[in-house]
Scaffold this active site. Structure first.
Site, short mmCIF file in Angstrom:
data_model
loop_
_atom_site.label_atom_id
_atom_site.label_comp_id
_atom_site.label_asym_id
_atom_site.label_seq_id
_atom_site.Cartn_x
_atom_site.Cartn_y
_atom_site.Cartn_z
N GLU A 178 0.77 -1.46 -0.31
CA GLU A 178 -0.10 -0.10 0.36
C GLU A 178 1.38 1.31 -0.08
OE1 GLU A 178 -3.67 -1.92 2.96
OE2 GLU A 178 -2.09 -1.81 3.45
N ARG B 184 3.76 4.73 16.27
CA ARG B 184 2.88 5.55 15.49
C ARG B 184 1.77 4.57 15.49
NH1 ARG B 184 -0.22 3.38 11.64
NH2 ARG B 184 -0.25 3.74 9.78
N GLN C 129 3.44 -5.64 17.03
CA GLN C 129 2.60 -4.23 17.30
C GLN C 129 2.62 -4.53 19.29
OE1 GLN C 129 2.97 -2.22 15.21
NE2 GLN C 129 2.99 -3.73 13.54
N THR D 37 -4.61 -8.92 15.17
CA THR D 37 -3.64 -10.19 14.43
C THR D 37 -3.61 -10.36 13.89
OG1 THR D 37 -6.46 -11.15 14.73
CG2 THR D 37 -5.40 -11.90 17.16
N GLY E 283 -6.27 -4.66 14.11
CA GLY E 283 -5.54 -5.63 13.24
C GLY E 283 -6.26 -5.96 12.28
N ASP F 238 -7.71 -4.66 8.85
CA ASP F 238 -6.61 -3.49 8.53
C ASP F 238 -6.51 -4.23 6.76
OD1 ASP F 238 -4.78 -5.27 8.10
OD2 ASP F 238 -3.69 -3.49 9.01
N VAL G 145 -7.53 1.18 11.39
CA VAL G 145 -6.73 0.68 10.50
C VAL G 145 -5.38 1.58 9.75
CG1 VAL G 145 -9.00 -0.57 9.14
CG2 VAL G 145 -8.18 2.17 8.25
N1 LIG Z 1 -4.31 -0.03 12.36
C1 LIG Z 1 -3.07 -0.26 11.82
O1 LIG Z 1 -2.36 0.81 11.68
C2 LIG Z 1 -2.06 -0.78 11.95
C3 LIG Z 1 -0.57 -0.67 11.97
C4 LIG Z 1 0.68 -1.45 11.88
C5 LIG Z 1 -0.64 -3.38 11.79
N2 LIG Z 1 -1.46 -4.20 11.54
C6 LIG Z 1 -2.23 -4.95 11.36
O2 LIG Z 1 -1.96 -5.59 12.85
C7 LIG Z 1 -1.82 -6.66 12.81
C8 LIG Z 1 -0.72 -7.61 13.54
O3 LIG Z 1 0.88 -6.95 12.71
P1 LIG Z 1 2.18 -7.15 13.71
O4 LIG Z 1 2.77 -6.43 13.11
O5 LIG Z 1 1.79 -7.60 15.50
O6 LIG Z 1 1.87 -8.81 13.13
P2 LIG Z 1 2.45 -10.26 13.30
O7 LIG Z 1 2.75 -11.32 12.66
O8 LIG Z 1 4.13 -9.05 14.28
O9 LIG Z 1 1.66 -10.90 14.60
C9 LIG Z 1 0.70 -11.21 14.98
C10 LIG Z 1 0.16 -12.18 15.77
O10 LIG Z 1 -1.17 -12.31 15.87
C11 LIG Z 1 -1.43 -13.89 16.14
N3 LIG Z 1 -2.59 -14.65 15.24
C12 LIG Z 1 -3.16 -14.54 14.66
N4 LIG Z 1 -4.54 -15.53 14.40
C13 LIG Z 1 -4.46 -15.20 15.67
C14 LIG Z 1 -6.32 -15.60 16.46
N5 LIG Z 1 -6.94 -16.15 15.71
N6 LIG Z 1 -5.80 -15.51 18.22
C15 LIG Z 1 -4.60 -14.73 18.48
N7 LIG Z 1 -3.90 -14.63 18.01
C16 LIG Z 1 -4.11 -14.64 16.51
C17 LIG Z 1 -0.23 -14.79 14.99
O11 LIG Z 1 0.24 -15.65 15.97
C18 LIG Z 1 0.65 -13.32 15.93
O12 LIG Z 1 1.83 -13.63 17.17
C19 LIG Z 1 -1.30 -7.56 10.92
O13 LIG Z 1 -2.98 -7.57 11.18
C20 LIG Z 1 -1.29 -5.79 10.57
O14 LIG Z 1 -1.93 -5.47 9.56
C21 LIG Z 1 -2.47 -2.59 11.93
#
Ligand SMILES: NC(=O)c1ccc[n+]([C@@H]2O[C@H](COP(=O)([O-])OP(=O)(O)OC[C@H]3O[C@@H](n4cnc5c(N)ncnc54)[C@H](O)[C@@H]3O)[C@@H](O)[C@H]2O)c1
Length: 353
Positions: A66, A122, A150, A211, A235, A237, A303
């Site tokens: 993106e 952020r 995160q 997640t 999570g 997004d 998001v």
């Molecule tokens: N809203 C925002 O601004 C923003 C910013 C950054 C990341 N994100 C999103 O946040 C999410 C997490 O990012 P991250 O960098 O921490 O990813 P990551 O892959 O490091 O961590 C995600 C974790 O979720 C766990 N998980 C998956 N399915 C699960 C479930 N059903 N129950 C419990 N745990 C579960 C995984 O085992 C993993 O440890 C991603 O989808 C990312 O796109 C959103």
């Protein structure tokens, strides 16, 4: 004749991952999270001065890439970011990012920086800031569901900005929870590792879901969510990627960053186009109330929006001077005679080896 040296404007300060990490430690993690939250809040409060568009997304079967652009008329910023939930299993990051800030007056970039670390900061600062407006009074316990990249940042921002001192952690992968427990052990929290999402949310006034899964998941179902909580759902997004059962959305008051993007990517993609939401900038400018009463369920359908990255880029620009924590990149071709790019190229021939 040798090629003339580029002008000062052609050199763009570049913050590498190594220098970003040094900068975070020099400023201090808590100080930086609260500082970023101030910058993000300031930009939400002048929402109408920004050019806004849903981010430009290129989807593939495994993830998304993106671009997130915005401008306030004086500066222009964008972030490149990916989201590939499968990456972790291949030893790679789910989310990586870099970004750029430019001067609108002449279009020249003024900053290029890593944004993988900065995105975690952020995003956490945004969660903490939003919770400051929406979480129930006296909240001290947060359920942290999803203990990946995160999670520690989210926990620390909620501590710094909302006074969270008790954390209840859950991840489907216990190795992720073990990691988060280790990383947060000396950060002043009372920590509990939980065996299910249901167990994690017991007694929590704030529930953060973070997640990563490229599907409609149900991390929280309706019967799990009691009155009065604040849900920080960040999570989900992407189109086709959500975390909450849609019945929770019907019971909650839903707060968003920028509705046109959230309707595509957020939890509310499960709801009709006219599903009512409140924009956070209106809460922050006191145009509409945030939390109205103790029994209300508030839900931040976060998001991640371009202005938050713009705020983060501004923060880095403002805190870089005098630190030496950047390199000057020879990024822009900038001939002495602005119409003689060809001549500059020709003159450089002698230097080719
Ligand atoms: N809203 C925002 O601004 C923003 C910013 C950054 C990341 N994100 C999103 O946040 C999410 C997490 O990012 P991250 O960098 O921490 O990813 P990551 O892959 O490091 O961590 C995600 C974790 O979720 C766990 N998980 C998956 N399915 C699960 C479930 N059903 N129950 C419990 N745990 C579960 C995984 O085992 C993993 O440890 C991603 O989808 C990312 O796109 C959103």
């Amino acid at each position: 004749m040798s090629a003339p040296l580029p002008s000062d404007l052609a050199y763009v300060p570049f913050v590498s991952v190594k220098n970003m990490m040094r900068l975070v430690h020099r400023i201090g993690l808590t100080e930086m999270l609260t500082g970023l939250a101030h910058y993000i809040e300031d930009d939400f409060k002048r929402w109408e001065s920004f050019d806004k568009t849903p981010r430009v997304a290129a989807h593939s079967k495994d993830g998304v890439i993106e671009l997130m652009p915005t401008s306030d008329g004086e500066a222009y910023g964008f972030k490149y970011v990916n989201g590939h939930p499968k990456n972790t299993h291949e030893g790679l990051q789910t989310v990586t990012a870099f970004g750029l800030l430019a001067d609108v007056a002449n279009g020249y970039p003024v900053l290029l920086t890593e944004m993988t670390v900065l995105t975690a900061l952020r995003t956490a600062a945004t969660s903490g800031l939003v919770a400051k407006y929406l979480a129930p009074e006296g909240a001290d316990t947060m359920a942290m569901i999803g203990n990946g990249v995160q999670s520690e940042f989210q926990a620390l921002a909620m501590k710094a900005l909302c006074g969270i001192t008790k954390l209840r952690l859950y991840d489907i992968d216990t190795r992720a929870t073990d990691k988060a427990m280790r990383n947060l052990a000396d950060q002043g929290f009372e920590l509990t590792a939980c065996k299910s999402a249901q167990e994690a949310i017991e007694g929590a006034q704030i529930i953060t879901t973070c997640t990563a899964d490229k599907q409609y998941a149900t991390i929280l179902s309706d019967n799990m969510v009691g009155a009065g909580v604040h849900i920080n759902a960040i999570g989900g997004d992407c189109p086709g990627k959500t975390e909450l059962h849609k019945d929770i959305l019907s019971r909650a008051d839903v707060f968003v960053e920028y509705p046109p993007q959230t309707r595509i990517e957020g939890e509310i993609q499960q709801m009709p186009e006219d599903f009512p939401v409140t924009e956070m900038w209106q809460v922050m400018t006191d145009a509409v109330p945030g939390r109205r009463d103790a029994r209300q369920i508030t839900l931040f359908d976060g998001v991640g929006f371009a202005t938050e990255d713009f705020s983060a880029l501004r923060y880095i620009r403002d805190h870089l001077e005098g630190t030496g924590l950047f390199e000057n990149l020879d990024l822009l071709a900038d001939p002495d005679d602005p119409r003689d790019l060809f001549g500059m190229l020709q003159r450089a021939r002698g230097g080719a080896a």
